[in-house]
Design a protein around this motif. Structure first.
Motif: not given
Length: 142
Positions: A122-131
């Motif tokens: 969760s340190i990454l946004s959902p979009q960053e996780q997808d990226d």
């Protein structure tokens, strides 16, 4: 490839490995609290989600070596978490599956593990996780 490209690649590898170690440290308590090693947890999780399977398939699912897996499976069998039986389709092979005790153990450990993974990522946004998923899938091309 020039020296700048090589240095960038080296730095990317170092940052990737450090991130991986940090993530592993953050989620490891989720199974250590249950007296399970990382490899044992992976075996329990795969068998829980996929059902019984041949040892060679299990090894490929968790990216372990056969030598290490032999020791891990022997210890898990001693603990009563897994069973081993001859594959009726191929008498030379063994099938590995979860015992009721092993299933109970993974059912206790898995929710805690999934929460630790969620909290860590969760340190990454959902979009960053997808990226990140997209970027890391590029390594399948090697």
């Amino acid at each position: 490839m020039n020296q700048l490209d090589q240095e960038r690649a080296r730095k990317a590898m170092i940052v990737f490995r450090k991130a991986q170690r940090t993530i592993d440290q953050q989620v490891s308590n989720s199974y250590k609290n249950h007296g399970i090693t990382p490899t044992q947890f992976n075996v329990l999780e795969v068998l829980y989600n996929k059902g019984q399977m041949k040892i060679c398939h299990l090894i490929s699912k968790i990216f372990a070596t056969s030598g290490n897996m032999t020791v891990v499976l022997r210890n898990m069998e001693k603990n009563g978490w897994i069973y081993r039986q001859v594959d009726p389709q191929d008498r030379r092979a063994s099938l590995i599956g979860l015992t009721p005790q092993g299933e109970s153990l993974i059912k206790k450990a898995l929710p805690e593990h999934l929460e630790a993974v969620y909290q860590t990522m969760s340190i990454l946004s959902p979009q960053e996780q997808d990226d990140l998923i997209t970027l890391l899938k590029n390594f399948k091309k090697l």
